[in-house]
Design a protein around this motif. Structure first.
Motif, PDB file in Angstrom:
ATOM      1  N   ARG A 168      -0.229  -0.811 -11.851  1.00 14.81           N
ATOM      2  CA  ARG A 168       1.051  -0.659 -11.159  1.00 14.81           C
ATOM      3  C   ARG A 168       0.843  -0.015  -9.781  1.00 14.81           C
ATOM      4  NH1 ARG A 168       5.766  -0.786 -14.515  1.00 14.81           N
ATOM      5  NH2 ARG A 168       5.543  -2.714 -15.711  1.00 14.81           N
ATOM      6  N   LEU A 169      -0.075   0.935  -9.706  1.00 11.76           N
ATOM      7  CA  LEU A 169      -0.346   1.603  -8.443  1.00 11.76           C
ATOM      8  C   LEU A 169      -0.896   0.623  -7.413  1.00 11.76           C
ATOM      9  CD1 LEU A 169      -0.257   4.368  -7.064  1.00 11.76           C
ATOM     10  CD2 LEU A 169      -2.590   4.758  -7.867  1.00 11.76           C
ATOM     11  N   PHE A 170      -1.800  -0.252  -7.866  1.00 15.83           N
ATOM     12  CA  PHE A 170      -2.357  -1.275  -6.977  1.00 15.83           C
ATOM     13  C   PHE A 170      -1.264  -2.239  -6.524  1.00 15.83           C
ATOM     14  CE2 PHE A 170      -4.335  -5.384  -6.114  1.00 15.83           C
ATOM     15  CZ  PHE A 170      -5.352  -5.020  -5.239  1.00 15.83           C
ATOM     16  N   LEU A 171      -0.382  -2.604  -7.451  1.00 15.31           N
ATOM     17  CA  LEU A 171       0.725  -3.499  -7.110  1.00 15.31           C
ATOM     18  C   LEU A 171       1.680  -2.834  -6.129  1.00 15.31           C
ATOM     19  CD1 LEU A 171       2.065  -6.238  -7.676  1.00 15.31           C
ATOM     20  CD2 LEU A 171       3.317  -5.151  -9.547  1.00 15.31           C
ATOM     21  N   ALA A 172       1.915  -1.532  -6.297  1.00 16.29           N
ATOM     22  CA  ALA A 172       2.782  -0.801  -5.364  1.00 16.29           C
ATOM     23  C   ALA A 172       2.198  -0.829  -3.961  1.00 16.29           C
ATOM     24  CB  ALA A 172       2.965   0.640  -5.837  1.00 16.29           C
ATOM     25  N   GLY A 173       0.884  -0.651  -3.850  1.00 18.05           N
ATOM     26  CA  GLY A 173       0.243  -0.706  -2.541  1.00 18.05           C
ATOM     27  C   GLY A 173       0.262  -2.104  -1.957  1.00 18.05           C
ATOM     28  N   SER A 174       0.095  -3.109  -2.801  1.00 16.62           N
ATOM     29  CA  SER A 174       0.054  -4.500  -2.330  1.00 16.62           C
ATOM     30  C   SER A 174       1.403  -4.962  -1.802  1.00 16.62           C
ATOM     31  CB  SER A 174      -0.396  -5.424  -3.472  1.00 16.62           C
ATOM     32  OG  SER A 174      -1.643  -5.023  -3.991  1.00 16.62           O
ATOM     33  N   THR A 175       2.478  -4.397  -2.330  1.00 12.55           N
ATOM     34  CA  THR A 175       3.832  -4.851  -1.964  1.00 12.55           C
ATOM     35  C   THR A 175       4.606  -3.785  -1.197  1.00 12.55           C
ATOM     36  OG1 THR A 175       4.696  -4.085  -4.108  1.00 12.55           O
ATOM     37  CG2 THR A 175       3.953  -6.364  -3.975  1.00 12.55           C
ATOM     38  N   SER A 176       3.912  -2.788  -0.671  1.00 12.25           N
ATOM     39  CA  SER A 176       4.606  -1.662  -0.035  1.00 12.25           C
ATOM     40  C   SER A 176       5.207  -2.019   1.314  1.00 12.25           C
ATOM     41  CB  SER A 176       3.645  -0.488   0.140  1.00 12.25           C
ATOM     42  OG  SER A 176       2.604  -0.836   1.039  1.00 12.25           O
ATOM     43  N   GLY A 177       4.678  -3.071   1.967  1.00 10.02           N
ATOM     44  CA  GLY A 177       5.171  -3.425   3.294  1.00 10.02           C
ATOM     45  C   GLY A 177       4.624  -2.543   4.390  1.00 10.02           C
ATOM     46  N   SER A 178       3.664  -1.665   4.059  1.00 11.76           N
ATOM     47  CA  SER A 178       3.098  -0.767   5.078  1.00 11.76           C
ATOM     48  C   SER A 178       2.198  -1.498   6.058  1.00 11.76           C
ATOM     49  CB  SER A 178       2.294   0.347   4.398  1.00 11.76           C
ATOM     50  OG  SER A 178       1.272  -0.197   3.581  1.00 11.76           O
ATOM     51  N   ILE A 179       1.847  -2.760   5.761  1.00  7.85           N
ATOM     52  CA  ILE A 179       0.997  -3.515   6.681  1.00  7.85           C
ATOM     53  C   ILE A 179       1.659  -3.656   8.048  1.00  7.85           C
ATOM     54  CG2 ILE A 179       1.910  -5.735   5.869  1.00  7.85           C
ATOM     55  CD1 ILE A 179      -0.815  -6.957   6.422  1.00  7.85           C
ATOM     56  N   GLY A 180       3.004  -3.745   8.065  1.00  6.23           N
ATOM     57  CA  GLY A 180       3.707  -3.861   9.350  1.00  6.23           C
ATOM     58  C   GLY A 180       3.538  -2.614  10.195  1.00  6.23           C
ATOM     59  N   TRP A 229      -4.022  -4.915   5.231  1.00  7.89           N
ATOM     60  CA  TRP A 229      -3.372  -4.923   3.914  1.00  7.89           C
ATOM     61  C   TRP A 229      -4.111  -3.995   2.951  1.00  7.89           C
ATOM     62  CZ3 TRP A 229      -5.197  -7.818  -0.625  1.00  7.89           C
ATOM     63  CH2 TRP A 229      -4.296  -7.793  -1.689  1.00  7.89           C
ATOM     64  N   LEU A 230      -5.459  -4.020   2.999  1.00  5.99           N
ATOM     65  CA  LEU A 230      -6.255  -3.142   2.142  1.00  5.99           C
ATOM     66  C   LEU A 230      -6.060  -1.678   2.523  1.00  5.99           C
ATOM     67  CD1 LEU A 230      -9.580  -5.202   1.911  1.00  5.99           C
ATOM     68  CD2 LEU A 230      -7.829  -4.928   0.149  1.00  5.99           C
ATOM     69  N   PHE A 231      -5.917  -1.409   3.835  1.00  6.37           N
ATOM     70  CA  PHE A 231      -5.636  -0.042   4.267  1.00  6.37           C
ATOM     71  C   PHE A 231      -4.290   0.432   3.706  1.00  6.37           C
ATOM     72  CE2 PHE A 231      -8.506  -0.667   8.134  1.00  6.37           C
ATOM     73  CZ  PHE A 231      -9.527   0.085   7.563  1.00  6.37           C
ATOM     74  N   GLY A 232      -3.299  -0.481   3.704  1.00  7.13           N
ATOM     75  CA  GLY A 232      -1.996  -0.139   3.142  1.00  7.13           C
ATOM     76  C   GLY A 232      -2.081   0.182   1.662  1.00  7.13           C
ATOM     77  N   ILE A 233      -2.875  -0.596   0.921  1.00  6.14           N
ATOM     78  CA  ILE A 233      -3.073  -0.338  -0.506  1.00  6.14           C
ATOM     79  C   ILE A 233      -3.733   1.021  -0.706  1.00  6.14           C
ATOM     80  CG2 ILE A 233      -4.316  -1.097  -2.575  1.00  6.14           C
ATOM     81  CD1 ILE A 233      -3.996  -3.961  -1.576  1.00  6.14           C
ATOM     82  N   ALA A 234      -4.776   1.291   0.097  1.00  3.51           N
ATOM     83  CA  ALA A 234      -5.487   2.566  -0.028  1.00  3.51           C
ATOM     84  C   ALA A 234      -4.553   3.739   0.257  1.00  3.51           C
ATOM     85  CB  ALA A 234      -6.680   2.586   0.923  1.00  3.51           C
ATOM     86  N   GLY A 235      -3.703   3.603   1.291  1.00  4.66           N
ATOM     87  CA  GLY A 235      -2.776   4.682   1.623  1.00  4.66           C
ATOM     88  C   GLY A 235      -1.802   4.975   0.489  1.00  4.66           C
ATOM     89  N   THR A 236      -1.272   3.909  -0.127  1.00  5.59           N
ATOM     90  CA  THR A 236      -0.339   4.097  -1.242  1.00  5.59           C
ATOM     91  C   THR A 236      -1.026   4.730  -2.436  1.00  5.59           C
ATOM     92  OG1 THR A 236       0.960   2.180  -0.529  1.00  5.59           O
ATOM     93  CG2 THR A 236       1.247   2.906  -2.801  1.00  5.59           C
ATOM     94  N   LYS A 239      -1.592   8.392  -1.801  1.00  5.05           N
ATOM     95  CA  LYS A 239      -0.347   9.162  -1.830  1.00  5.05           C
ATOM     96  C   LYS A 239       0.214   9.319  -3.232  1.00  5.05           C
ATOM     97  CE  LYS A 239       4.240   9.366   0.308  1.00  5.05           C
ATOM     98  NZ  LYS A 239       5.168   8.731   1.279  1.00  5.05           N
ATOM     99  N   TYR A 240       0.179   8.232  -4.029  1.00  2.62           N
ATOM    100  CA  TYR A 240       0.814   8.254  -5.347  1.00  2.62           C
ATOM    101  C   TYR A 240      -0.179   8.221  -6.500  1.00  2.62           C
ATOM    102  CZ  TYR A 240       5.214   7.408  -2.921  1.00  2.62           C
ATOM    103  OH  TYR A 240       6.304   7.522  -2.108  1.00  2.62           O
ATOM    104  N   GLY A 241      -1.465   8.447  -6.225  1.00  2.00           N
ATOM    105  CA  GLY A 241      -2.440   8.473  -7.305  1.00  2.00           C
ATOM    106  C   GLY A 241      -2.109   9.542  -8.338  1.00  2.00           C
ATOM    107  N   ASN A 242      -2.320   9.209  -9.624  1.00  2.00           N
ATOM    108  CA  ASN A 242      -2.037  10.135 -10.742  1.00  2.00           C
ATOM    109  C   ASN A 242      -0.575  10.563 -10.774  1.00  2.00           C
ATOM    110  OD1 ASN A 242      -4.773  10.151 -11.561  1.00  2.00           O
ATOM    111  ND2 ASN A 242      -5.253  11.717 -10.042  1.00  2.00           N
ATOM    112  N   PHE A 243       0.325   9.692 -10.327  1.00  2.00           N
ATOM    113  CA  PHE A 243       1.753  10.033 -10.314  1.00  2.00           C
ATOM    114  C   PHE A 243       2.242  10.231 -11.748  1.00  2.00           C
ATOM    115  CE2 PHE A 243       6.263   9.491 -10.301  1.00  2.00           C
ATOM    116  CZ  PHE A 243       6.703   9.910  -9.061  1.00  2.00           C
ATOM    117  N   THR A 244       2.818  11.393 -12.005  1.00  2.00           N
ATOM    118  CA  THR A 244       3.365  11.715 -13.326  1.00  2.00           C
ATOM    119  C   THR A 244       4.696  12.419 -13.144  1.00  2.00           C
ATOM    120  OG1 THR A 244       1.132  12.022 -14.210  1.00  2.00           O
ATOM    121  CG2 THR A 244       2.937  12.871 -15.528  1.00  2.00           C
TER     122      THR A 244
END
Length: 472
Positions: A168-180, A229-236, A239-244
């Motif tokens: 889910r975390l990878f999907l959040a980064g892939s679809t975050s729209g931060s690439i813009g 796009w990969l930078f956007g995934i890494a940033g997400t 930021k949200y790694g280990n989100f609980t």
């Protein structure tokens, strides 16, 4: 704890870094301005300023003390002018622990204390204390006497908890729209490279790129977009790694971050509204982001000044998620009261008017590129239709659900007691069409949050006004 305690000496480094960050723009501007004939004086002045900043950082650390006394947190600071701040334990709303990379090296945390009137920043911020000291402070300020080693260990198996998976975390980064955002930053940096690269080398590089084949340029552009796009995934993921998120009694605890670990505490009584965001990318895939508007939270508390309750989940999982953590916000209506069909033309007109002006300008000055505004016009028509289709409301008892769209679709769940103001707007054309615009406000962040649904049925706005004012 009667004597004042000082922060960890690492706070000197944090103070220095903070001042450098605030002056970064001036430093870059000075480097660009004096990098030629006056560069020696720039280095000399910079060296003197660095020495003064180090002295200031040390003095600030030495003069900063804190203690808990008589049910108050007492903070004293100031080099020349001594300032004292007394924060009653009864006024404290949340105590958040944050640990960045440097904090982790020294086993430290940053303690942020917030009250209902904190506004733009925290009521008090202890930039560097030992982890055990931070946890002890949190216990004493919350009047809890049991030891606390870690939020996760304390809450396990006691209350409902949700943790984001790697998928889910990878999907959040892939679809975050931060690439813009990254692409815009990349374009800005590239446009400024000429200031720092020798003219001959820069011109030769530009000529080489222009001389390449069209297919090679397209391929290179695709590679650059993939990297961004990969930078956007890494940033997400950072930021949200280990989100609980966990609920314990009347509070929500959120832990997130890989490099900077944050532990946020949200008292349920401070939640003013719960929102569900569906971006243009995630909505077709059936994924949403759940967030909350929190009264009195600092502006850097969360995403776009809102607190993210879960970065990404399936739309059909939201009701169960809220039922576990915030049951008052859980039940979703099957259908909303939609906008009248006669409102569609206003939504299409508002969305396409700027593109129409651009179309006229391109047609006059750059006729060969007329296809560009045509593409934008079609996109604006589609966005205007989505804004019309997704707008609506539902009232159930004292709970109001609003749905609207700017670019992303937003669904807000708000209780009557949280609404601070209700406004009905109506211009002459709307009045002739028996339409009206509704605007309501809640307390959240700096200046509150405002929600607007345009071109509603006038009688629906009047009914909502009566509901808000307790008129029958």
């Amino acid at each position: 704890m009667s004597n004042g305690e000082r922060l960890h000496p690492a706070a000197i480094l944090f103070n220095f870094i903070k001042v450098i960050k605030e002056a970064l723009f001036a430093i870059i501007l000075g480097f660009i301005t004096f990098r030629d004939e006056s560069f020696f004086y720039f280095i000399l002045i910079s060296s003197v300023l660095v020495i003064l900043l180090i002295i200031y950082s040390v003095a600030s650390w030495y003069r900063y003390t804190y203690r808990i006394e008589a049910d108050e947190l007492r903070v004293e600071y100031g080099i020349f002018i001594r300032k004292k701040r007394f924060i009653s334990i009864n006024r404290i709303q949340s105590i958040d622990l944050t640990a960045g990379v440097i904090h982790r090296i020294f086993n430290l945390v940053k303690v942020k204390i917030e009250t209902a009137g904190s506004g733009m920043s925290s009521e008090a911020s202890l930039t560097a204390v030992k982890l055990a000291e931070g946890e002890r402070l949190r216990n004493e300020l919350k009047k809890e006497r049991t030891p606390l080693n870690d939020v996760e260990e304390q809450l396990v198996d006691e209350e409902p908890s949700y943790k984001i998976s790697f998928k889910r975390l990878f999907l959040a980064g892939s679809t975050s729209g931060s690439i813009g955002i990254i692409l815009a930053l990349f374009a800005f940096v590239f446009s400024e490279l000429e200031q720092f690269i020798p003219n001959r080398f820069y011109d030769n590089t530009v000529e080489w790129i222009i001389g390449l084949s069209l297919f090679f340029i397209i391929g290179l552009s695709i590679v650059v977009l993939i990297l961004l796009w990969l930078f956007g995934i890494a940033g997400t993921m950072i930021k949200y790694g280990n989100f609980t998120i966990t609920r314990n009694k009347d509070e929500l605890f959120i832990t997130r971050g890989l490099l900077e670990k944050k532990q946020l505490t949200i008292p349920l009584r401070r939640i003013q509204a719960v929102g569900i965001q569906e971006s243009l990318i995630r909505q077709p895939l059936g994924y949403v982001t759940v967030f909350a508007e929190v009264a009195g939270g600092s502006m850097d508390k969360g995403e776009e000044f809102s607190t993210v309750l879960f970065p990404i989940m399936k739309a059909d999982e939201v009701e169960d998620f809220l039922q576990e953590l915030l049951p008052d916000y859980a039940k979703q209506p099957e259908e909303l009261n939609p906008l009248p069909k006669r409102a569609l033309k206003f939504y299409l007109l508002r969305a396409t008017l700027p593109i129409t002006l651009m179309f006229a300008a391109v047609l006059y000055f750059l006729p060969p590129f007329i296809w560009i505004p045509i593409v934008f016009f079609i996109g604006a028509l589609f966005l205007g239709f989505l804004r019309f289709k997704d707008a609506g409301y539902d009232v159930e008892g004292k709970r109001l659900l609003l749905s609207y769209r700017t670019v992303s679709k937003m669904t807000m769940i708000i209780y009557h007691k949280r609404i601070q103001a209700f406004e009905k707007k109506q211009h002459k054309i709307q009045k002739a069409q028996e339409l009206a615009t509704m605007k309501l406000s809640i307390i959240a962040g700096l200046g509150g949050k405002h929600y607007t649904v345009k071109d509603m049925e006038e009688r629906d706005v009047d009914l909502l006004s009566d509901w808000y004012s307790y008129r029958k």
